[in-house]
Enzyme design. Structure first.
Site: not given
Lengths: 345, 345
Positions: B85, B270, B322
Site C-alpha cells: 500500500s 484488491d 490488498h
C-alpha cells in the site's frame, strides 16, 4: 443437485443435505435434462442424438405440453424459464417457440411470463472478445497475449480465424493454465490439495459426488429413470451438434418486445462466459437505460449490481462463478425471488 | 498479526493462534511501525507527527542503523525490505537512502539485497486510472460512469480535477457501495451477517480482535510498549502529511539499475490498489520483458502469474486482496520464499 435444487450430495456420494437456498422455496421447479441424450433424458432412436437448437426447442415444447396435459392443475400458473451457459441458446429459443405456438394453438397455452439467462452463451463474437478481455483485466493473461488477440483475431461472423489468431488463443489458454474455468478464484477439486480455498461453502468436488450418487442403481430406480451411465455432459451430443446460429441476440430482441420479462444475470467470477461477455452482448442489443446501475443489497452486503433497460434487466451476482447458485446460494435465491416478483432486487 | 506474522489474534481478542504460513519461517523478520506516531512508534515531540516521506525514510534509516549497532550479529546478513500500500512510497525511498548512505558511511553498511512492493501506491495517475478501470472490468461500476470518468478526468500531474470529474468519481464510489475495498469478494465484518463468505480462512473482523488485543494493558507491558491507544491507522498523521511526491516511479527506476532485486507483487482481488493500477505503473517504467508471463504453481494450483522484466519482477497472487498474506497465506509465503531465493516462483 449442484446448484438450485433442494438437495446437495454429501462427500460420501450416498447421503444428501438440504439446500436451504433452493429455488423451490419460492416456485414449483421443473428440471429438464435437455436435449434427449443428456442426463436421464433419452431417445430410443440413436440418430436423435445428432441434434440441434431447433430440434431441442421443439422437443422441450412437446415435453412441456404433455406435462401440462398430465398435470392440468398447473396450466393456469405463471410460467418462467431459466437456464445458464448454453441455455443462452435453449431458453430464448424455447420461449420464442412457446409464444409462437400460444398464438396458433387451440389447446394448451403456456402462461409464459419471463425468462432469465445466467452466464449465457448468446453470441459467438462477444463470447470470444469478452472472454479474452476478462482474462486480461483479471490478470490471467499478459498485455502481450491480449494485444496479440486484439490485433490478429476477427471474431465477427464474417471473420476467419487465422493461424496467428489461433496461436495467441493457445497462448491465452496456456497462461490461464488449470484454474477452475467456472470460478477463477475457487480451488480445484483435489483430495491431495492443501491450499487455502477461497470459497468456503462450495465443495469443488461436488460434481464427482453427484455423478456417483446418480449412478447408484437404487437411486436410478427410485427416480424411475432408465438405467444409464449418468454424466453431467454428453460429449457425443456436443461434438455432433448441427447448425448452431452465430447469435441468439435477434431472438432475445424479439422476446424483449413480446411483453414477457427478460432478465440476464451473471456471476462475476466466471471465466467461461464472463460478465464482460454478457455486458458486450447487452451492448449489442443497444438497450435504453431505464434505471441506472446500482448495487443491490442482500443481508447487509452488496449482492451484486443491477441495470434496468427498456424491456431488459441485467443483474450481477457478486462473488459467484458460472454456476451462480452453487457459489452464492443466498444471493442467487435473492436474485431469483426478485425475478419472479418482477421487481428489481 | 493480520498478515505475515507468527500469530493471529483469535475472536476472543485474548488468545492467539499460530500462523503456519508466517514469513519468519524463511527469514528473520523485523516489523517497523512507521513513521513515529503509528502504532507503538512514538515521538516525545508532538510536532514530529506532522511529517512526510523524506523524514520517514530518514527516521527508518536511523532506526535500522541503531538496531544493527545494538544487534551487530545481524550486520552481515542479507537485508530485504517489503511493504504494501503506501509502503509503495516508504520502501523505495528507504532503499534509496540506504544505498546512498552505504556509499558515504564509514560505519554500518546495510547489506540491502532487494525490495518487494505489494499492492503498492507508487504513482498518483495510475492509482486513479487503474482503480476505475478495475471497478469497471469487475462489474462494480457501469459503462456510463466509467465513460464519464474517462471523458472528464485528467489524472496526470498537470491535470486539474474538474467538478464533472468529481461528480463521476462520487458516482463510482456510490456504486461500489460498501463492498470490502481491500478484497472485493470478501464478506464484511458483521456479527449479524448470515451471508455466505467467499473467503474461508480469513476472518474479516480480525482487525477488531487485533485492536482489542494490542490495547490490553498486560499485552502492552509484555511488549515493552509505551502505554497508548493502539490504532491500525493514525488519521492525524495521514491528514497532516506534507509534500507527497506525485510519483515514486523515478525512485523505483533508480533502484532497478542499482543491482538490488526489485519485485512488485499484487493480490488480484484488491479494489484499493488493484492489479490494474500496478500493471499501469509497470507500463510507465517501460521495462523490457525477460521471461514472458506464465502461471506459477503452488500445491497443484495456479498461485498467480509472473512476468520478469530487465531488473524487475512482477508477481500476482491469485485470489488475494490488498493484504496478501491475510487472504492467501500459503501462496503469499510461496511468493516471499521465491523473492528471498531470487528465483522466479
Amino acid at each position: 443437485m449442484m446448484e438450485l435444487g433442494p438437495f446437495r450430495v454429501n462427500a460420501d456420494s450416498v447421503t444428501l443435505s438440504r439446500n436451504k437456498y433452493a429455488w423451490n422455496n419460492v416456485a414449483n421447479v421443473l428440471f429438464l435434462e435437455s436435449p434427449a441424450g443428456v442426463g436421464f433424458s433419452y431417445s430410443n432412436t440413436s440418430s436423435d442424438y445428432i441434434t440441434d437448437d431447433v430440434q431441442t426447442a421443439k422437443d422441450s415444447y412437446t415435453f412441456l405440453i404433455n406435462w401440462l396435459e398430465r398435470f392440468p392443475e398447473y396450466k393456469s400458473r405463471d410460467f418462467y424459464i431459466t437456464g445458464e451457459s448454453y441455455a443462452g441458446h435453449y431458453v430464448p429459443q424455447l420461449a420464442q417457440l412457446i409464444l409462437q405456438n400460444n398464438k396458433i394453438t387451440n389447446q394448451t397455452v403456456i402462461n409464459l411470463k419471463g425468462i432469465a439467462l445466467g452466464n449465457a452463451y448468446v453470441d459467438d463474437e462477444t463470447e470470444n472478445t469478452g472472454m479474452y478481455d476478462y482474462f486480461w483485466t483479471h490478470a490471467i493473461i499478459s498485455d502481450e497475449i491480449h494485444e496479440g488477440i486484439i490485433s490478429n483475431c476477427n471474431f465477427t461472423e464474417a471473420g476467419t480465424i487465422t493461424d496467428a489468431c489461433n496461436n495467441y488463443q493457445s497462448q491465452a489458454f496456456d497462461a490461464k493454465s488449470n484454474i477452475y474455468f467456472y470460478d477463477i478464484y475457487a480451488p480445484l477439486c483435489s483430495q491431495f490439495s492443501n491450499s487455502t480455498p477461497s470459497i468456503s461453502e462450495f465443495d469443488p468436488c461436488t460434481e464427482n459426488y453427484i455423478a456417483a450418487y446418480l449412478n447408484t442403481p437404487a437411486v436410478q430406480q427410485a427416480l424411475h429413470a432408465k438405467p444409464v451411465q449418468w454424466e453431467s455432459c454428453n460429449h457425443f451430443i456436443g461434438e455432433n451438434w448441427q447448425n448452431m446460429p452465430f447469435s441468439v441476440l435477434p431472438v432475445i430482441k424479439d422476446l424483449m418486445v413480446s411483453g414477457i420479462s427478460v432478465w440476464i444475470y451473471s456471476g462475476d467470477t466466471d471465466g467461461r462466459v464472463p460478465v464482460t461477455t454478457t455486458k458486450y452482448s447487452i451492448d449489442k442489443l443497444q438497450p435504453v437505460v431505464k434505471t441506472p446501475w446500482y448495487p443491490w443489497m442482500y443481508d447487509g452486503e452488496v449482492g451484486g449490481y443491477v441495470e434496468e433497460y427498456q424491456n431488459l434487466t441485467f443483474v450481477t451476482i457478486r462473488g459467484a462463478g458460472h454456476f451462480v447458485p452453487s457459489y452464492q446460494p443466498a444471493r442467487g435465491l435473492a436474485f431469483f425471488s426478485s425475478f419472479l416478483d418482477g421487481k428489481l432486487p
